[in-house]
Design a protein around this motif. Structure first.
Motif, PDB file in Angstrom:
ATOM      1  N   GLU A 249      32.139  64.851  58.496  1.00  0.00           N
ATOM      2  CA  GLU A 249      31.697  65.641  57.258  1.00  0.00           C
ATOM      3  C   GLU A 249      30.847  66.810  57.845  1.00  0.00           C
ATOM      4  O   GLU A 249      29.989  66.717  58.591  1.00  0.00           O
ATOM      5  CB  GLU A 249      30.881  64.843  56.130  1.00  0.00           C
ATOM      6  N   GLN A 250      31.212  68.018  57.491  1.00  0.00           N
ATOM      7  CA  GLN A 250      30.487  69.104  57.791  1.00  0.00           C
ATOM      8  C   GLN A 250      30.133  69.920  56.531  1.00  0.00           C
ATOM      9  O   GLN A 250      30.537  69.931  55.571  1.00  0.00           O
ATOM     10  CB  GLN A 250      31.544  70.114  58.614  1.00  0.00           C
ATOM     11  N   SER A 251      28.830  70.697  56.875  1.00  0.00           N
ATOM     12  CA  SER A 251      28.194  71.231  55.815  1.00  0.00           C
ATOM     13  C   SER A 251      27.435  72.747  56.744  1.00  0.00           C
ATOM     14  O   SER A 251      26.884  72.313  57.737  1.00  0.00           O
ATOM     15  CB  SER A 251      27.239  70.439  54.940  1.00  0.00           C
ATOM     16  N   PRO A 252      27.626  73.626  55.647  1.00  0.00           N
ATOM     17  CA  PRO A 252      27.960  73.884  54.490  1.00  0.00           C
ATOM     18  C   PRO A 252      29.612  74.193  54.424  1.00  0.00           C
ATOM     19  O   PRO A 252      29.886  74.360  55.838  1.00  0.00           O
ATOM     20  CB  PRO A 252      27.382  75.005  53.876  1.00  0.00           C
ATOM     21  N   GLN A 253      30.145  74.260  53.584  1.00  0.00           N
ATOM     22  CA  GLN A 253      31.728  74.382  53.652  1.00  0.00           C
ATOM     23  C   GLN A 253      31.818  75.932  54.174  1.00  0.00           C
ATOM     24  O   GLN A 253      32.825  76.218  55.011  1.00  0.00           O
ATOM     25  CB  GLN A 253      32.300  74.269  52.331  1.00  0.00           C
ATOM     26  N   SER A 254      31.109  76.875  53.675  1.00  0.00           N
ATOM     27  CA  SER A 254      31.125  78.271  54.207  1.00  0.00           C
ATOM     28  C   SER A 254      29.823  78.894  53.975  1.00  0.00           C
ATOM     29  O   SER A 254      28.787  78.282  53.460  1.00  0.00           O
ATOM     30  CB  SER A 254      31.899  79.054  53.052  1.00  0.00           C
ATOM     31  N   LEU A 255      29.352  80.071  54.778  1.00  0.00           N
ATOM     32  CA  LEU A 255      28.251  80.489  55.090  1.00  0.00           C
ATOM     33  C   LEU A 255      28.557  81.987  55.284  1.00  0.00           C
ATOM     34  O   LEU A 255      29.174  82.290  55.867  1.00  0.00           O
ATOM     35  CB  LEU A 255      27.593  79.571  56.299  1.00  0.00           C
TER      36      LEU A 255
END
Lengths: 114, 114
Positions: free
Chosen positions: B5-11
């Motif tokens: 799982e990665q975060s954030p999805q967008s930046l």
């Protein structure tokens, strides 16, 4: 820089057509892979090979087939393309490095089936 | 179920600023963790690879950290440039099979504004 090449980069074909996506690497890697990636989504393994005459299906069910007659060449074929096959296809190969297998990706083949 | 799982999805950040991307995984048994940069329409390019015993690894302005106990990794980008705009993908490999199966995150889409 990775020496792994994919052709074509972009292709638009009609439904029912047969298409072969080419992948070649000049690094002498035994392991090669095909991944499918839809925009904004993760890569899914569809085929892999440990070496010549060795091919296996990956995690994602695919109607494509692969062959590995030569170490450097790992083509992927769709016998009868459908719109659901529209996606990006990434070829990769891996070889042993200091920290484990280093995986190199090709630039990808964008397939659109109309 | 093995997941990444990665975060954030967008930046979105301004040029010259720093940023940190996160990756949490449940893959077991763990072999290594890689960060890749994927420009739009291109294949992923390796930034770093870390094994269980490595806590940090740098590649220019990119610094990756790994906490194998909490199963977390981060990618820190220093003094961002416009060319850093890309998707950053966390990939975890297990050692439960000869293939060393790869588990891909969906990536963090980074946009650097001037």
């Amino acid at each position: 820089e990775a020496d792994i090449y994919q052709t074509p980069r972009y292709l638009v074909i009609g439904t029912g057509k047969k298409i072969t996506l080419e992948c070649s690497q000049t690094m002498g890697h035994d392991k090669m892979y095909w991944y499918q990636q839809d925009p904004g989504m993760e890569l899914h393994l569809i085929h892999y090979s440990y070496g010549v005459n060795s091919t296996e299906k990956g995690d994602l069910s695919s109607e494509s087939t692969v062959s590995r007659i030569r170490t450097e060449h790992f083509p992927l074929t769709l016998e009868s393309a459908r719109p659901s096959h529209t996606s990006q296809y990434l070829c990769a190969s891996s070889g042993q490095g200091a920290s484990g297998n280093t995986i190199y990706f090709g630039e990808g083949s964008w397939l659109t089936v109309v | 179920k093995n997941q990444v799982e990665q975060s954030p999805q967008s930046l979105i950040i301004l040029e010259g600023k720093n940023c940190t991307l996160q990756c949490n995984y449940t893959v077991s048994p763990f072999s290594n963790l890689r960060w890749y940069k994927q420009d739009t329409g291109r294949g992923p390019v390796s930034l770093t690879i870390m094994t269980f015993s490595e806590n940090t690894k740098s590649n220019g302005r990119y610094t990756a950290t790994l906490d194998a106990d909490t199963k977390q990794s981060s990618l820190h980008i220093t003094a961002s440039q416009l060319s850093d705009s890309a998707s950053y993908i966390c990939v975890v490999s297990d050692r439960g099979s000869t293939l060393g199966r790869l588990y891909f995150g969906r990536g963090t889409q980074l946009t650097v504004w001037p």
